[in-house]
Design a protein around this motif. Structure first.
Motif, PDB file in Angstrom:
ATOM      1  N   ASN A 128       0.862  -1.081  -0.131  1.00 58.02           N
ATOM      2  CA  ASN A 128      -0.016   0.052   0.018  1.00 58.02           C
ATOM      3  C   ASN A 128       0.892   1.315   0.001  1.00 58.02           C
ATOM      4  OD1 ASN A 128      -2.064  -1.735   2.037  1.00 58.02           O
ATOM      5  ND2 ASN A 128      -3.015  -1.158  -0.062  1.00 58.02           N
ATOM      6  N   THR A 202      -7.911 -14.447   1.477  1.00 58.53           N
ATOM      7  CA  THR A 202      -7.152 -13.419   1.805  1.00 58.53           C
ATOM      8  C   THR A 202      -5.854 -14.356   2.655  1.00 58.53           C
ATOM      9  OG1 THR A 202      -7.879 -12.912   4.022  1.00 58.53           O
ATOM     10  CG2 THR A 202      -8.552 -11.868   2.009  1.00 58.53           C
ATOM     11  N   THR A 204      -2.718 -12.879   4.641  1.00 58.36           N
ATOM     12  CA  THR A 204      -2.007 -11.530   5.384  1.00 58.36           C
ATOM     13  C   THR A 204      -1.465 -11.790   6.607  1.00 58.36           C
ATOM     14  OG1 THR A 204      -4.139 -10.862   6.418  1.00 58.36           O
ATOM     15  CG2 THR A 204      -3.732 -10.499   3.786  1.00 58.36           C
ATOM     16  N   ARG A 233     -12.977   1.037  -5.447  1.00 55.59           N
ATOM     17  CA  ARG A 233     -12.699   0.080  -4.091  1.00 55.59           C
ATOM     18  C   ARG A 233     -13.426  -1.109  -4.304  1.00 55.59           C
ATOM     19  NH1 ARG A 233      -9.112   2.894  -4.110  1.00 55.59           N
ATOM     20  NH2 ARG A 233      -8.093   4.237  -2.557  1.00 55.59           N
ATOM     21  N   TYR A 240      -9.763  -9.539   7.744  1.00 51.11           N
ATOM     22  CA  TYR A 240      -8.063  -9.260   8.044  1.00 51.11           C
ATOM     23  C   TYR A 240      -8.169  -7.944   9.058  1.00 51.11           C
ATOM     24  CZ  TYR A 240      -9.412  -5.387   4.429  1.00 51.11           C
ATOM     25  OH  TYR A 240      -9.859  -4.470   3.577  1.00 51.11           O
ATOM     26  N   SER A 245      -2.182  -4.940   5.807  1.00 49.85           N
ATOM     27  CA  SER A 245      -2.126  -3.801   4.497  1.00 49.85           C
ATOM     28  C   SER A 245      -1.208  -4.360   3.603  1.00 49.85           C
ATOM     29  CB  SER A 245      -1.490  -2.514   4.990  1.00 49.85           C
ATOM     30  OG  SER A 245      -2.542  -1.820   5.897  1.00 49.85           O
ATOM     31  N   ILE A 249      -5.543 -10.097  -2.267  1.00 50.00           N
ATOM     32  CA  ILE A 249      -6.871 -11.006  -2.483  1.00 50.00           C
ATOM     33  C   ILE A 249      -6.939 -11.902  -3.324  1.00 50.00           C
ATOM     34  CG2 ILE A 249      -9.433  -9.941  -2.539  1.00 50.00           C
ATOM     35  CD1 ILE A 249      -8.017  -9.058   0.062  1.00 50.00           C
ATOM     36  N   VAL A 260      -5.391  -5.645  -0.152  1.00 50.59           N
ATOM     37  CA  VAL A 260      -5.865  -5.154   1.373  1.00 50.59           C
ATOM     38  C   VAL A 260      -5.572  -3.607   1.539  1.00 50.59           C
ATOM     39  CG1 VAL A 260      -5.710  -4.935   3.814  1.00 50.59           C
ATOM     40  CG2 VAL A 260      -5.852  -7.192   2.410  1.00 50.59           C
ATOM     41  N   SER A 261      -6.331  -2.751   1.712  1.00 51.74           N
ATOM     42  CA  SER A 261      -6.141  -1.424   2.034  1.00 51.74           C
ATOM     43  C   SER A 261      -6.648  -1.025   3.335  1.00 51.74           C
ATOM     44  CB  SER A 261      -7.144  -0.673   1.042  1.00 51.74           C
ATOM     45  OG  SER A 261      -6.696   0.869   1.051  1.00 51.74           O
ATOM     46  N   LYS A 281     -14.548  -4.007   5.017  1.00 49.89           N
ATOM     47  CA  LYS A 281     -13.092  -4.299   4.377  1.00 49.89           C
ATOM     48  C   LYS A 281     -12.932  -3.688   3.155  1.00 49.89           C
ATOM     49  CE  LYS A 281     -12.339  -7.124   7.965  1.00 49.89           C
ATOM     50  NZ  LYS A 281     -13.485  -7.690   8.494  1.00 49.89           N
ATOM     51  N   LYS A 282     -12.085  -2.801   2.871  1.00 52.29           N
ATOM     52  CA  LYS A 282     -12.031  -1.957   1.565  1.00 52.29           C
ATOM     53  C   LYS A 282     -10.888  -2.475   1.015  1.00 52.29           C
ATOM     54  CE  LYS A 282     -14.729   2.031   2.883  1.00 52.29           C
ATOM     55  NZ  LYS A 282     -15.699   2.115   1.644  1.00 52.29           N
ATOM     56  N   THR A 283     -10.521  -2.792  -0.324  1.00 54.51           N
ATOM     57  CA  THR A 283      -9.495  -3.553  -1.028  1.00 54.51           C
ATOM     58  C   THR A 283      -9.401  -2.819  -2.330  1.00 54.51           C
ATOM     59  OG1 THR A 283     -10.621  -5.051  -2.286  1.00 54.51           O
ATOM     60  CG2 THR A 283      -9.964  -5.821   0.175  1.00 54.51           C
TER      61      THR A 283
END
Length: 296
Positions: A128, A202, A204, A233, A240, A245, A249, A260-261, A281-283
């Motif tokens: 990121n 995911t 992570t 997004r 996660y 971060s 995905i 992942v964001s 969960k925003k990716t």
């Protein structure tokens, strides 16, 4: 007949022991606990560029620069189970660490900071923008004792970050290169966009729970017309947390469909925040990562 019975029992126990031996249990505490020692061993062999040096280099990059990358790994087209996805892709997931020098109050330490995904065998990776914010944002400052930023693999190998290749704040994405020497990474191929309802996986590094697998679906896809495509997004239900971060995905074929964001927590009462109800969960979709790459 007693000897035969004993022989059969011993054979059964031997097979059971072999199965237990092959079970994929990993001492993750040992893995993360040895990072500082292994870092010092690696630094004795290879030159590590400090966080300040990476910042100096990154601030010279044009804001619209693209990483010149050879994506040699074609996306997979075979449907896989979750266990297969983890086994095939886990070596392409990396841990981003920071080394902090000692201060008057604290001894030297290493800190697990985020996750990264290998894109090429020779060390091109993605994470990121906010992970590298202190290096790529002029008004941000690194902590005085933030000495070295580096990556660690599941096998415990440590590699220095060589340079930052491209980044975009709106996309919350940054492409960077690590110095692998003669070693080869296990890259994860970039895949296609996913539709709402499709399955995602995911893998992570949420805090000390490194290489944590979770499964869910694409819950919603959103746009920001003020920003454009880099503001797109993909919201998912797979779990996660901080430290994740930059993690991949993955789709059902093991391709990287996003990254992942951030998270957004919804509480029943906002002031003060009480009764957590939901975490969105925003990716970052794979297309945003592609837009930072100039394929060679």
């Amino acid at each position: 007949m007693a000897p035969l019975f004993i022989l059969l029992c011993l054979s059964h126990l031997s097979g059971h022991a072999q199965t237990e031996k092959n079970t994929d249990y990993i001492d993750y505490e040992e893995l993360t606990g040895n990072v500082l020692q292994h870092l010092k061993e690696a630094q004795a062999k290879v030159r590590f560029i400090g966080s300040a040096g990476l910042r100096e280099q990154a601030l010279k990059l044009p804001l619209d620069s693209k990483a010149r990358v050879s994506l040699l790994i074609a996306p997979g087209n075979k449907q896989m189970q979750g266990t297969q996805i983890v086994n095939y892709r886990k070596d392409g997931v990396l841990m981003i660490y920071k080394y902090f020098t000692a201060t008057a109050r604290e001894p030297e330490k290493v800190q697990l900071y985020a996750t990264a995904t290998a894109l090429t065998e020779d060390g091109v990776c993605v994470s990121n923008w906010h992970v590298f914010m202190g290096m790529v944002q002029p008004e941000e400052m690194l902590a005085a004792n933030d000495s070295v930023t580096f990556v660690v693999t599941l096998k415990g190998d440590i590699y220095p970050i060589e340079r930052i290749l491209s980044f975009n704040k709106n996309a919350d994405a940054a492409i960077f290169k690590i110095k692998t020497g003669t070693d080869h990474l296990s890259p994860i191929p970039l895949g296609k966009e996913l539709a709402v309802g499709e399955t995602v996986h995911t893998l992570t590094n949420p805090e000390q729970y490194v290489y944590y697998y979770s499964k869910g679906v694409v819950a919603r896809k959103t746009a920001n017309h003020k920003i454009g495509p880099m503001g797109n997004r993909m919201e998912i239900t797979a779990d996660y947390a901080k430290g994740s971060s930059g993690g991949p995905i993955l789709d059902d074929k093991g391709n990287m469909a996003g990254m992942v964001s951030t998270t957004y927590s919804i509480y029943a009462h906002d002031q003060p925040q009480m009764n957590l109800q939901m975490v969105v969960k925003k990716t970052i979709p794979a297309q945003s990562i592609r837009m930072l790459i100039q394929v060679q």
